[in-house]
Scaffold this active site. Structure first.
Site, short mmCIF file in Angstrom:
data_model
loop_
_atom_site.label_atom_id
_atom_site.label_comp_id
_atom_site.label_asym_id
_atom_site.label_seq_id
_atom_site.Cartn_x
_atom_site.Cartn_y
_atom_site.Cartn_z
N SER A 1 -2.36 5.76 -1.70
CA SER A 1 -2.66 5.80 -3.30
C SER A 1 -4.19 5.84 -3.53
O SER A 1 -4.33 5.82 -4.79
CB SER A 1 -2.25 4.28 -3.36
N LYS B 1 -12.67 3.59 -5.67
CA LYS B 1 -11.34 3.29 -6.20
C LYS B 1 -11.36 2.20 -7.22
O LYS B 1 -11.97 1.31 -6.97
CB LYS B 1 -10.53 2.96 -4.83
N SER C 1 -3.05 4.48 2.79
CA SER C 1 -3.44 5.07 1.60
C SER C 1 -5.04 5.71 1.62
O SER C 1 -5.25 6.31 0.44
CB SER C 1 -3.67 3.93 0.31
N1 GLN Z 1 2.39 3.97 0.66
C1 GLN Z 1 2.21 2.79 1.05
C2 GLN Z 1 2.62 1.59 0.01
O1 GLN Z 1 2.89 2.21 -1.19
C3 GLN Z 1 0.63 2.64 1.40
C4 GLN Z 1 0.01 2.19 0.12
C5 GLN Z 1 -1.55 1.71 0.42
O2 GLN Z 1 -2.09 1.90 1.54
N2 GLN Z 1 -2.21 1.09 -0.49
O3 GLN Z 1 2.49 0.49 0.10
#
Ligand code: GLN
Length: 504
Positions: free
Chosen positions: A156, A81, A180
């Site tokens: 994400s 990532k 994510s």
């Molecule tokens: N959807 C969650 C957020 O926007 C989790 C994001 C993540 O795990 N990086 O914070």
């Protein structure tokens, strides 16, 4: 070489490389070719250094030819990532703010991958600074779900999930602050593991919410999750929250013998969080698939126990105070002076205005929203009412987990409320997107390990995932329980037909 799910197994690849049936160069060339053909339609990989990957492949091929005993991932491509710092190429976090940022060092997980022989094969798309659940807010544009390009691949870490799902790489790394890794794994039909907080070093993981962030793995099988976790886990003195505990042999705990496996699962107690399975917001097909999975475990001899988590209804509210608070503090470093983008507009004539302008232009709307939310909740007069209160509730949520794990070895439930939604469907409705995190943020707030594995396909052929969670540092057991399920249903990893087309 055609890419099929079988050619994507890390164990199978390792065997072929060792026997000389396959060279690392051939493997890398095949994957470079797939990226060229298929990445434009899914936008999973945002940068790649082909020459470097090929040079590393040649290095490993020479080592194989010498018959040396080599580390598990030698010569195997892994994508990461784009919020994990790599010395080679850029580390953008999907943000204008870091579009041209070259990290002077590798993240600990990248060092570990190199140590274990893996070849860094490109950086993957993400929601800007890992804030989001659909990989739609990146400066590189949205990623698309390989199972249906009109749908999101989740977020994400959507690029990392889609890259594995489409066979562009056999495994990848993502990060998980509130789901994510698990959510995109569920949407893309692959396995995704978020380790215990502190099991893997955060050194070089660009901070979003430091008390929740953790790096983890995507792969096609639970065994492959274990192999990559083995490589990246372990103590790192540069991250003061990284745990000093010994790293167990994960793969050997996923007992290869099916007889022993049955015995193990007989002594296992699996907790089902009834509120989650009966949740009115849960898609019917997801509910049915989970109930089937529970039956499978029951037939394997596991004891199924109903579990109550009385504070789980506060998870989303708690998370969406704590995460933005930490984000607002972490992202204060992007001021146009230390890193990356600086506004050159005529308004940026004084230091204050330059910083203001830089941050307004450098961050996208969702990141700005989080910074504002966090700054508000941390400000004098609101700190006690919001932030401190959220910390107290977080403690109660952790207590729910401790109570649950006094009764069971693992918790079973949904990963997401429904299969992948359409691109554009929720992006203008932040609350709807935040609610996607209903089942995943608990594990981050409590710091426990959790994974998602594919268990079914919906009537329109979209993958459905199941989440399993375990006590802190319980990865070995967690992986074993997940592997037992996949073995018993004879799960065969698949990649969508369009991505298996023979090479021209
Ligand atoms: N959807 C969650 C957020 O926007 C989790 C994001 C993540 O795990 N990086 O914070």
């Amino acid at each position: 070489m055609n890419i099929t799910p079988q050619t994507l197994s890390l164990t199978a690849l390792g065997k072929q490389l060792r026997s000389g049936a396959l060279t690392s160069r051939r493997l890398i060339e095949t994957h470079l070719d797939s990226v060229q053909r298929f990445n434009p339609s899914i936008n999973a990989i945002v940068s790649i250094d082909a020459d470097r990957a090929l040079a590393q492949a040649d290095h490993w091929d020479q080592q194989f030819a010498l018959g040396r005993s080599l580390p598990a991932l030698a010569g195997i491509p892994i994508a990461v990532k784009d919020n994990l710092c790599t010395k080679s190429g850029t580390t953008t976090c999907g943000s204008r703010m870091l579009r041209d940022f070259h990290s002077p060092y590798d993240a600990h997980v990248i060092e570990k991958l190199h140590e274990h022989g893996a070849i860094l094969f490109g950086k993957t798309n993400l929601d800007e600074f890992a804030m989001g659940g659909s990989t739609e807010t990146s400066i590189f544009g949205p990623s698309h779900n390989p199972w249906d390009p009109d749908r999101t691949c989740g977020g994400s870490s959507g690029g990392s999930a889609a890259a594995v799902a489409a066979g562009l790489v056999p495994a990848s790394l993502g990060t998980d602050t509130g789901g994510s890794i698990r959510q995109p794994a569920a949407f893309c039909g692959v396995c995704g593991l978020k380790p215990t907080y502190g099991r893997v070093s955060r050194w070089g993981l660009v901070s979003y919410a430091s008390s929740l962030d953790v790096a983890g793995v995507f792969a096609h099988s639970v065994e492959d999750l274990a192999i990559v976790l083995q490589a990246i886990a372990g103590h790192d003195p540069r991250d003061s929250t990284c745990l000093p505990h010994e790293v167990p042999d994960y793969l050997s705990t996923i007992d290869q013998s099916s007889v022993r496996q049955t015995e193990n699962i007989r002594s296992t107690r699996i907790g089902v969080i009834r509120d989650q399975i009966e949740s009115p917001g849960l898609d019917e097909q997801v509910r049915r698939s989970l109930k089937d999975a529970i039956e499978t475990y029951r037939k394997l001899g596991a004891q199924i126990v109903d579990i109550e988590m009385p504070h789980s209804k506060y998870c989303i509210a708690t998370y969406y105070i704590i995460a933005p608070c930490e984000a607002s503090s972490n992202l204060a470093r992007y001021d146009g002076v230390h890193y990356g983008f600086r506004s050159k507009g005529p308004e940026a004539s004084t230091l204050d205005r330059m910083i203001q302008q830089t941050r307004s232009e450098g961050f996208g709307p969702e990141v700005r929203r989080r910074i504002l939310l966090g700054t508000y909740a941390l400000s004098a007069g609101y700190y006690d009412a919001y932030y401190l209160q959220a910390l107290r509730v977080r403690r109660l949520i952790r207590q729910d987990y401790d109570d649950a794990f006094a009764q069971v070895d693992a918790l079973l439930g949904p990963t997401t409320p429904q299969p992948a939604f359409r691109l554009g469907e929720k992006i203008n409705d932040p609350i709807q997107l935040y609610l996607q995190d209903l089942f995943t943020v608990g594990a981050n707030l409590a710091g426990v390990p959790a994974l998602s594995i594919p268990i079914a396909q919906s009537s329109d052929r979209l993958p459905i995932g199941m989440q399993l969670q375990a006590p802190p540092l319980g990865e070995a057991k967690l992986l074993a329980i997940a592997a037992a399920y996949h073995r018993s249903v004879e799960h065969q990893p698949t990649i969508p037909a369009a991505f298996q087309a023979p090479q021209s």
